[in-house]
Design an enzyme around this catalytic site. Structure first.
Site, PDB file in Angstrom:
ATOM      1  N   LYS A  33      -1.728  10.036 -15.621  1.00  0.00           N
ATOM      2  CA  LYS A  33      -3.369   9.973 -16.424  1.00  0.00           C
ATOM      3  C   LYS A  33      -3.046  11.823 -16.789  1.00  0.00           C
ATOM      4  O   LYS A  33      -3.170  12.841 -16.446  1.00  0.00           O
ATOM      5  CB  LYS A  33      -3.800   9.772 -15.978  1.00  0.00           C
ATOM      6  CG  LYS A  33      -3.883   8.193 -15.221  1.00  0.00           C
ATOM      7  CD  LYS A  33      -5.382   7.744 -14.952  1.00  0.00           C
ATOM      8  CE  LYS A  33      -5.323   8.573 -12.483  1.00  0.00           C
ATOM      9  NZ  LYS A  33      -6.628   8.134 -11.955  1.00  0.00           N
ATOM     10  N   THR A  61     -17.532  11.235 -17.533  1.00  0.00           N
ATOM     11  CA  THR A  61     -16.314  10.730 -17.291  1.00  0.00           C
ATOM     12  C   THR A  61     -15.769  10.492 -15.936  1.00  0.00           C
ATOM     13  O   THR A  61     -15.173   9.885 -14.911  1.00  0.00           O
ATOM     14  CB  THR A  61     -14.601  11.703 -17.988  1.00  0.00           C
ATOM     15  OG1 THR A  61     -14.529  12.698 -17.341  1.00  0.00           O
ATOM     16  CG2 THR A  61     -14.881  11.877 -19.450  1.00  0.00           C
ATOM     17  N   GLY A 119     -15.215   8.435 -12.726  1.00  0.00           N
ATOM     18  CA  GLY A 119     -15.020   7.440 -12.575  1.00  0.00           C
ATOM     19  C   GLY A 119     -14.191   6.738 -13.278  1.00  0.00           C
ATOM     20  O   GLY A 119     -13.323   6.060 -13.696  1.00  0.00           O
ATOM     21  N   THR A 120     -13.633   7.544 -14.396  1.00  0.00           N
ATOM     22  CA  THR A 120     -12.763   6.999 -15.541  1.00  0.00           C
ATOM     23  C   THR A 120     -11.099   6.620 -14.766  1.00  0.00           C
ATOM     24  O   THR A 120     -10.511   5.531 -15.046  1.00  0.00           O
ATOM     25  CB  THR A 120     -12.452   8.060 -16.493  1.00  0.00           C
ATOM     26  OG1 THR A 120     -12.223   9.332 -15.484  1.00  0.00           O
ATOM     27  CG2 THR A 120     -13.963   7.815 -17.630  1.00  0.00           C
ATOM     28  N   GLY A 121     -11.291   7.676 -13.711  1.00  0.00           N
ATOM     29  CA  GLY A 121      -9.464   6.813 -13.020  1.00  0.00           C
ATOM     30  C   GLY A 121      -9.661   5.576 -12.144  1.00  0.00           C
ATOM     31  O   GLY A 121      -8.255   4.603 -12.600  1.00  0.00           O
ATOM     32  N   CYS A 122     -10.884   5.821 -11.700  1.00  0.00           N
ATOM     33  CA  CYS A 122     -11.360   4.009 -10.654  1.00  0.00           C
ATOM     34  C   CYS A 122     -11.336   2.966 -11.500  1.00  0.00           C
ATOM     35  O   CYS A 122     -10.559   1.622 -11.436  1.00  0.00           O
ATOM     36  CB  CYS A 122     -12.945   4.815 -10.028  1.00  0.00           C
ATOM     37  SG  CYS A 122     -12.335   5.624  -9.227  1.00  0.00           S
TER      38      CYS A 122
HETATM   39  N1  LIG Z   1     -12.786  11.897 -23.731  1.00  0.00           N
HETATM   40  C1  LIG Z   1     -11.688  10.840 -23.090  1.00  0.00           C
HETATM   41  N2  LIG Z   1     -11.178  10.089 -23.942  1.00  0.00           N
HETATM   42  C2  LIG Z   1     -10.597   9.013 -24.283  1.00  0.00           C
HETATM   43  N3  LIG Z   1      -9.971   8.399 -22.423  1.00  0.00           N
HETATM   44  C3  LIG Z   1     -10.531   9.300 -21.595  1.00  0.00           C
HETATM   45  C4  LIG Z   1     -10.945  10.634 -22.119  1.00  0.00           C
HETATM   46  N4  LIG Z   1     -10.662  10.889 -20.708  1.00  0.00           N
HETATM   47  C5  LIG Z   1     -10.291  10.368 -20.191  1.00  0.00           C
HETATM   48  N5  LIG Z   1      -9.688   9.140 -20.739  1.00  0.00           N
HETATM   49  C6  LIG Z   1      -8.724   8.606 -19.905  1.00  0.00           C
HETATM   50  O1  LIG Z   1      -9.013   7.817 -18.610  1.00  0.00           O
HETATM   51  C7  LIG Z   1      -7.963   8.158 -17.805  1.00  0.00           C
HETATM   52  C8  LIG Z   1      -8.409   8.111 -16.253  1.00  0.00           C
HETATM   53  O2  LIG Z   1      -8.051   9.654 -16.933  1.00  0.00           O
HETATM   54  P1  LIG Z   1      -8.189  11.116 -15.687  1.00  0.00           P
HETATM   55  O3  LIG Z   1      -7.089  11.619 -16.064  1.00  0.00           O
HETATM   56  O4  LIG Z   1      -9.077  11.389 -16.492  1.00  0.00           O
HETATM   57  O5  LIG Z   1      -8.678  10.507 -14.472  1.00  0.00           O
HETATM   58  P2  LIG Z   1      -8.713  10.871 -12.373  1.00  0.00           P
HETATM   59  O6  LIG Z   1      -9.056  12.194 -13.729  1.00  0.00           O
HETATM   60  O7  LIG Z   1      -7.712  10.357 -11.805  1.00  0.00           O
HETATM   61  O8  LIG Z   1     -10.744  10.269 -13.195  1.00  0.00           O
HETATM   62  P3  LIG Z   1     -11.840  10.520 -12.367  1.00  0.00           P
HETATM   63  O9  LIG Z   1     -11.036  10.963 -10.581  1.00  0.00           O
HETATM   64  O10 LIG Z   1     -12.788  11.099 -12.924  1.00  0.00           O
HETATM   65  O11 LIG Z   1     -12.359   9.098 -11.657  1.00  0.00           O
HETATM   66  C9  LIG Z   1      -6.949   7.823 -18.339  1.00  0.00           C
HETATM   67  O12 LIG Z   1      -6.584   7.213 -19.305  1.00  0.00           O
HETATM   68  C10 LIG Z   1      -7.118   9.059 -19.607  1.00  0.00           C
HETATM   69  O13 LIG Z   1      -6.631   9.145 -20.135  1.00  0.00           O
HETATM   70  C1  LIG Z   2     -15.970   7.050  -3.223  1.00  0.00           C
HETATM   71  C2  LIG Z   2     -14.809   7.650  -4.565  1.00  0.00           C
HETATM   72  N1  LIG Z   2     -13.701   7.232  -5.074  1.00  0.00           N
HETATM   73  C3  LIG Z   2     -13.044   8.025  -5.634  1.00  0.00           C
HETATM   74  C4  LIG Z   2     -13.666   9.111  -7.270  1.00  0.00           C
HETATM   75  C5  LIG Z   2     -13.006   9.806  -8.062  1.00  0.00           C
HETATM   76  O1  LIG Z   2     -13.344   9.198  -9.143  1.00  0.00           O
HETATM   77  C6  LIG Z   2     -14.881   9.542  -6.488  1.00  0.00           C
HETATM   78  N2  LIG Z   2     -15.090  10.195  -7.146  1.00  0.00           N
HETATM   79  N3  LIG Z   2     -15.331   8.604  -5.733  1.00  0.00           N
END
Ligand SMILES: Nc1ncnc2c1ncn2[C@@H]1O[C@H](COP(=O)(O)OP(=O)(O)OP(=O)(O)O)[C@@H](O)[C@H]1O
Ligand SMILES: Cc1ncc(CO)c(N)n1
Length: 268
Positions: A173, A206, A208-211
């Site tokens: 990602k 952003t 929780g975007t990864g979750c």
């Molecule tokens: N500003 C943004 N606009 C569009 N897509 C985004 C943006 N920020 C993140 N994404 C997308 O969101 C998804 C999660 O990416 P990210 O690399 O932020 O994950 P993460 O760090 O595991 O997230 P988190 O820890 O916040 O839950 C990816 O598909 C990324 O491309």
């Molecule tokens: C419980 C939990 N899982 C995953 C993440 C990663 O975003 C978070 N901040 N909290």
């Protein structure tokens, strides 16, 4: 109705972890279930306290779900310790779980550590082989490969290395790059790759975007879409959730998981 199980930590502020997963599943048309690995006292500003489930309790949660409502897909998120990873691997194998998406959560967006160091090797050895895809962000990819990732070339090389060495499909990602929001899928063994080019939404919230992305992928796999289509659909759903520009909390706020659920009961 397809059913999806999340095995993850609870986020008291509702934007990440199990809460993000269940909201995402509802909005993607599947029935969501949860096995909670840890409670976090957390908000948009940071993680204050973590209380892990015992291995026995997690095993009981997984048995309760699999013996009754068999999931069509499983998402694994925060799992802080080796003992819990062993339980998850054992149960997923015993029940022959299908469509497993592993998000190797290590650090919260706020910077708090969500995984002990000794757990990383166990994650790689025991959970990655069960995954249809893993979804590391840039810092996680860096930890998993030992590579420094400062640009897109290093990002691509690291994703290829991990897919080759761990023999697993890797969706790396790129959300932490400043210019766009593109992710890269490299197939296990390093054979084949596909970019998912995304427009970056100007939204500072952003959390929780990864979750959200990993559970949307699991929901779409459960519905029968292939991996490529599931990732594309998950990215579109997340794009809409960011575009809705919800603004809650004093820190890095959550996205609007319900942006696509407009209907008679929606307006307030
Ligand atoms: N500003 C943004 N606009 C569009 N897509 C985004 C943006 N920020 C993140 N994404 C997308 O969101 C998804 C999660 O990416 P990210 O690399 O932020 O994950 P993460 O760090 O595991 O997230 P988190 O820890 O916040 O839950 C990816 O598909 C990324 O491309
Ligand atoms: C419980 C939990 N899982 C995953 C993440 C990663 O975003 C978070 N901040 N909290």
């Amino acid at each position: 109705m397809k059913k999806v199980l999340t095995i993850a930590g609870s986020d008291s502020s509702g934007g990440a972890g199990v809460q993000a997963d269940l909201k995402t599943m509802l909005a993607n048309g599947v029935y969501g279930m949860s096995a909670i690995t840890a409670l976090t006292a957390q908000n948009t500003q940071g993680v204050r306290m973590v209380q892990e489930a015992t291995p026995e309790f997690l095993a009981a949660e997984l048995d309760a779900v699999f013996e009754d409502i068999r999931p069509d897909a499983v998402k694994v998120g925060m799992v802080a310790s080796p003992a819990l990873i062993h339980v998850i691997a054992d149960k997923l194998k015993a029940y022959k779980a299908e469509h497993v998406v592993v998000d190797p959560v290590m650090v919260a967006t706020s910077g708090a550590k969500l995984l002990v160091d000794e757990a990383i090797e166990v994650l790689v050895q025991e959970l990655f082989p069960l995954a249809e895809v893993i979804t590391p962000n840039i810092p996680e990819l860096s930890v998993l490969t030992g590579a420094e990732i400062a640009d897109e070339f290093a990002f691509e090389q690291a994703a290829k290395k991990l897919a080759a060495e761990a023999e697993v499909n890797v969706l790396a990602k790129g959300g932490h790059f400043a210019d766009d929001a593109s992710d890269l899928l490299v197939l296990a063994g390093g054979e084949g790759e596909q970019w998912y080019r995304g427009t970056r939404v100007a939204n500072p919230n952003t959390h929780g975007t990864g979750c959200t992305l990993s559970s949307a992928i699991a929901a779409n796999l459960a519905k029968g879409f292939d991996l490529d289509e599931s990732i594309g659909r998950a990215k579109s759903y997340l794009f809409g959730a960011l575009l809705a520009k919800m603004d809650l909390g004093r820190g890095n706020g959550p996205v609007d998981h319900g942006w696509n659920l407009h209907g008679d009961f929606f307006e307030n």
